[in-house]
Enzyme design. Sequence first.
Site, PDB file in Angstrom:
ATOM      1  N   GLU A 119      46.786  15.143   8.351  1.00 25.21           N
ATOM      2  CA  GLU A 119      47.923  15.661   7.573  1.00 25.21           C
ATOM      3  C   GLU A 119      49.052  16.055   8.537  1.00 25.21           C
ATOM      4  O   GLU A 119      49.606  17.163   8.492  1.00 25.21           O
ATOM      5  CB  GLU A 119      47.509  16.846   6.690  1.00 25.21           C
ATOM      6  CG  GLU A 119      48.470  17.074   5.531  1.00 25.21           C
ATOM      7  CD  GLU A 119      48.237  18.387   4.782  1.00 25.21           C
ATOM      8  OE1 GLU A 119      47.717  18.339   3.660  1.00 25.21           O
ATOM      9  OE2 GLU A 119      48.577  19.461   5.316  1.00 25.21           O
ATOM     10  N   ARG A 216      52.856  33.881   2.817  1.00 29.26           N
ATOM     11  CA  ARG A 216      53.301  35.059   3.577  1.00 29.26           C
ATOM     12  C   ARG A 216      54.794  35.332   3.412  1.00 29.26           C
ATOM     13  O   ARG A 216      55.222  36.470   3.350  1.00 29.26           O
ATOM     14  CB  ARG A 216      52.989  34.860   5.058  1.00 29.26           C
ATOM     15  CG  ARG A 216      51.613  35.294   5.465  1.00 29.26           C
ATOM     16  CD  ARG A 216      51.458  35.146   6.965  1.00 29.26           C
ATOM     17  NE  ARG A 216      50.343  35.917   7.493  1.00 29.26           N
ATOM     18  CZ  ARG A 216      49.068  35.611   7.319  1.00 29.26           C
ATOM     19  NH1 ARG A 216      48.728  34.535   6.635  1.00 29.26           N
ATOM     20  NH2 ARG A 216      48.120  36.368   7.826  1.00 29.26           N
ATOM     21  N   HIS A 247      44.404  35.061  -4.962  1.00 26.96           N
ATOM     22  CA  HIS A 247      43.965  34.965  -3.563  1.00 26.96           C
ATOM     23  C   HIS A 247      43.441  36.325  -3.089  1.00 26.96           C
ATOM     24  O   HIS A 247      43.960  37.367  -3.516  1.00 26.96           O
ATOM     25  CB  HIS A 247      45.188  34.532  -2.739  1.00 26.96           C
ATOM     26  CG  HIS A 247      44.891  34.139  -1.329  1.00 26.96           C
ATOM     27  ND1 HIS A 247      44.498  35.032  -0.373  1.00 26.96           N
ATOM     28  CD2 HIS A 247      44.946  32.934  -0.699  1.00 26.96           C
ATOM     29  CE1 HIS A 247      44.328  34.405   0.777  1.00 26.96           C
ATOM     30  NE2 HIS A 247      44.591  33.117   0.606  1.00 26.96           N
TER      31      HIS A 247
HETATM   32  C1  UD1 Z   1      45.836  31.017   5.310  1.00 25.18           C
HETATM   33  C2  UD1 Z   1      46.817  30.110   6.074  1.00 25.18           C
HETATM   34  C3  UD1 Z   1      47.753  29.418   5.103  1.00 25.18           C
HETATM   35  C4  UD1 Z   1      46.996  28.739   3.984  1.00 25.18           C
HETATM   36  C5  UD1 Z   1      46.057  29.734   3.322  1.00 25.18           C
HETATM   37  C6  UD1 Z   1      45.217  29.052   2.273  1.00 25.18           C
HETATM   38  C7  UD1 Z   1      47.505  30.893   8.261  1.00 25.18           C
HETATM   39  C8  UD1 Z   1      48.450  31.706   9.048  1.00 25.18           C
HETATM   40  N1  UD1 Z   1      47.646  30.924   6.942  1.00 25.18           N
HETATM   41  O1  UD1 Z   1      46.634  32.045   4.743  1.00 25.18           O
HETATM   42  O2  UD1 Z   1      48.513  28.449   5.816  1.00 25.18           O
HETATM   43  O3  UD1 Z   1      47.926  28.268   3.041  1.00 25.18           O
HETATM   44  O4  UD1 Z   1      45.187  30.285   4.315  1.00 25.18           O
HETATM   45  O5  UD1 Z   1      44.680  29.943   1.376  1.00 25.18           O
HETATM   46  O6  UD1 Z   1      46.633  30.251   8.820  1.00 25.18           O
HETATM   47  N2  UD1 Z   1      40.546  36.930   2.666  1.00 25.18           N
HETATM   48  C9  UD1 Z   1      39.288  37.306   2.244  1.00 25.18           C
HETATM   49  N3  UD1 Z   1      38.360  36.321   2.008  1.00 25.18           N
HETATM   50  C10 UD1 Z   1      38.624  35.004   2.164  1.00 25.18           C
HETATM   51  C11 UD1 Z   1      39.912  34.619   2.573  1.00 25.18           C
HETATM   52  C12 UD1 Z   1      40.857  35.608   2.842  1.00 25.18           C
HETATM   53  O7  UD1 Z   1      39.006  38.477   2.066  1.00 25.18           O
HETATM   54  O8  UD1 Z   1      37.740  34.177   1.915  1.00 25.18           O
HETATM   55  C13 UD1 Z   1      41.551  37.987   2.953  1.00 25.18           C
HETATM   56  C14 UD1 Z   1      41.242  38.752   4.249  1.00 25.18           C
HETATM   57  O9  UD1 Z   1      41.624  40.084   4.077  1.00 25.18           O
HETATM   58  C15 UD1 Z   1      42.165  38.069   5.260  1.00 25.18           C
HETATM   59  C16 UD1 Z   1      43.374  37.808   4.380  1.00 25.18           C
HETATM   60  O10 UD1 Z   1      42.841  37.403   3.113  1.00 25.18           O
HETATM   61  O11 UD1 Z   1      42.439  38.881   6.381  1.00 25.18           O
HETATM   62  C17 UD1 Z   1      44.353  36.768   4.885  1.00 25.18           C
HETATM   63  O12 UD1 Z   1      43.709  35.574   5.265  1.00 25.18           O
HETATM   64  P1  UD1 Z   1      44.477  34.574   6.279  1.00 25.18           P
HETATM   65  O13 UD1 Z   1      43.632  33.385   6.502  1.00 25.18           O
HETATM   66  O14 UD1 Z   1      44.943  35.315   7.477  1.00 25.18           O
HETATM   67  O15 UD1 Z   1      45.793  34.222   5.506  1.00 25.18           O
HETATM   68  P2  UD1 Z   1      46.031  33.369   4.174  1.00 25.18           P
HETATM   69  O16 UD1 Z   1      47.175  33.973   3.457  1.00 25.18           O
HETATM   70  O17 UD1 Z   1      44.757  33.168   3.479  1.00 25.18           O
HETATM   71  N1  UDP Z   2      42.228  25.921  -5.015  1.00 16.98           N
HETATM   72  C1  UDP Z   2      40.919  26.241  -5.391  1.00 16.98           C
HETATM   73  N2  UDP Z   2      40.705  27.402  -6.069  1.00 16.98           N
HETATM   74  C2  UDP Z   2      41.706  28.263  -6.388  1.00 16.98           C
HETATM   75  C3  UDP Z   2      43.034  27.947  -5.985  1.00 16.98           C
HETATM   76  C4  UDP Z   2      43.255  26.775  -5.293  1.00 16.98           C
HETATM   77  O1  UDP Z   2      39.986  25.475  -5.131  1.00 16.98           O
HETATM   78  O2  UDP Z   2      41.432  29.295  -7.004  1.00 16.98           O
HETATM   79  C5  UDP Z   2      42.451  24.692  -4.240  1.00 16.98           C
HETATM   80  C6  UDP Z   2      43.579  23.795  -4.686  1.00 16.98           C
HETATM   81  O3  UDP Z   2      43.123  22.819  -5.594  1.00 16.98           O
HETATM   82  C7  UDP Z   2      44.039  23.161  -3.374  1.00 16.98           C
HETATM   83  C8  UDP Z   2      43.757  24.223  -2.355  1.00 16.98           C
HETATM   84  O4  UDP Z   2      42.802  25.109  -2.941  1.00 16.98           O
HETATM   85  O5  UDP Z   2      43.288  22.007  -3.033  1.00 16.98           O
HETATM   86  C9  UDP Z   2      45.011  24.954  -2.027  1.00 16.98           C
HETATM   87  O6  UDP Z   2      44.714  26.079  -1.295  1.00 16.98           O
HETATM   88  P1  UDP Z   2      45.769  27.218  -1.036  1.00 16.98           P
HETATM   89  O7  UDP Z   2      46.758  27.263  -2.141  1.00 16.98           O
HETATM   90  O8  UDP Z   2      44.964  28.430  -0.732  1.00 16.98           O
HETATM   91  O9  UDP Z   2      46.440  26.762   0.338  1.00 16.98           O
HETATM   92  P2  UDP Z   2      47.652  25.803   0.693  1.00 16.98           P
HETATM   93  O10 UDP Z   2      47.446  24.484   0.057  1.00 16.98           O
HETATM   94  O11 UDP Z   2      48.891  26.502   0.226  1.00 16.98           O
HETATM   95  O12 UDP Z   2      47.609  25.744   2.181  1.00 16.98           O
END
Ligand code: UD1
Ligand code: UDP
Length: 380
Positions: A119, A216, A247
Amino acid sequence: MSLKVQMVFGTRPEAIKMAPLARVLKHWPGIDLFVCSTGQHREMLQQVLDAFELQVDEDLDVMTQGQTLNGLSQQLLQRLDESYARVLPDIVLVHGDTTTSFIAALAAYHRQIAIGHVEAGLRTGNLRSPWPEEGNRTLTGVLADLHFAPIGKARDDLIREGRCADQIEVTGNTVIDALLWMRDHLQQTQWHPAADSPLAKLDPQQRLVLITGHRRENFGKGFEHICQALAELAGRYPDVQFVYPVHLDPQVQGPVRALLGGYGNIHLIAPQDYQHFVWLMDRAYLILTDSGGVQEEAPALGKPLLVLREVTERPSVLEGGTVLLVGTDPARIVEQTTRLLDDAQAYQSMSRVFSPYGDGHASEKIAQRLTRWAAERHGK
Ligand code: UD1
Ligand code: UDP
């Protein structure tokens, strides 16, 4: 001798998009695959591993609650360095634009291990949006030896940035591989949400608006505005169900639950596993999102999509006329959602299948290019 490939992912979207590639590479002749999860996400990643029955060979378990970008990067750099020293891969495959992707590429670069970027080449041209993803993706592109671009425009952008054309392969996006596989699987197994799922309680007669949001750059005002718009829409349309899998980030949970918790027709539910989420997208009347992946999935399913962002790294989806950038201005979100809910003609014109980012065979194309790369390398 087989090519030792270490695949690295850490978040939900990376795992969804690497899962079909892992399936293909696991059985591809001449490739020895090692799957490494950094554990940047925990519960949301485990859902994906379960959905695709994907086994990881190693979990670096880095996630902490409310992790900061620098704290996370530091953990990743250390643990990936140790992992590469143990596994000794010929090439590391990273995906997309997360902190895991960029740091996994940086750690490989420091050890002079080749890097394949899946990607690759998606750009908004704005380092502040999506943030920090635009930076992560661009920096990973600088370090990569092989770029798997989902679409011709991504290849052109990579060349404009100085990457060599012969290191770029246009493959389509593996998210479409994942989506089509899951949709077919759900259809073939006549899959339905279990009785104890919140989805089983939804009214099949009522229209459903599906929402996701976690970026973010939308933290703070952006989220407040999105919630304000959803609250207004829920009041205007009591016979429409608004379903929002929230999320797990505390910065998302906080405002969303505080501002939208009291509405009978707004269903704030836990993040859904991929089966449930594909079922929801398929069942949705329209979708509102700031997600990257959903921008490709929704049009591939023929669902009208309003993107809660000012810019997109996937501008080609806009060309089909089924996706609209609405940003986070509440008045604009309300206006465009109202138009789609009230105006049947406007709705029809936006509900068509359009999938410029893939045909469901990206993973095989990546595997083929890896085989050629191994042969070229051997010949040198
Ligand atoms: C990350 C990615 C973003 C992506 C997103 C997908 C970066 C900087 N950001 O952002 O590009 O779009 O993932 O969802 O890499 N948390 C949990 N359990 C989980 C996942 C997250 O509790 O399974 C909470 C935790 O408190 C964690 C916070 O979410 O510290 C943020 O997670 P993080 O991966 O830093 O950022 P995302 O916003 O999820
Ligand atoms: N998705 C999922 N469960 C959810 C929300 C999203 O499986 O509750 C899937 C969605 O179909 C897509 C991916 O997660 O394939 C997108 O993830 P997210 O929006 O967290 O990250 P991004 O694509 O913005 O990096």
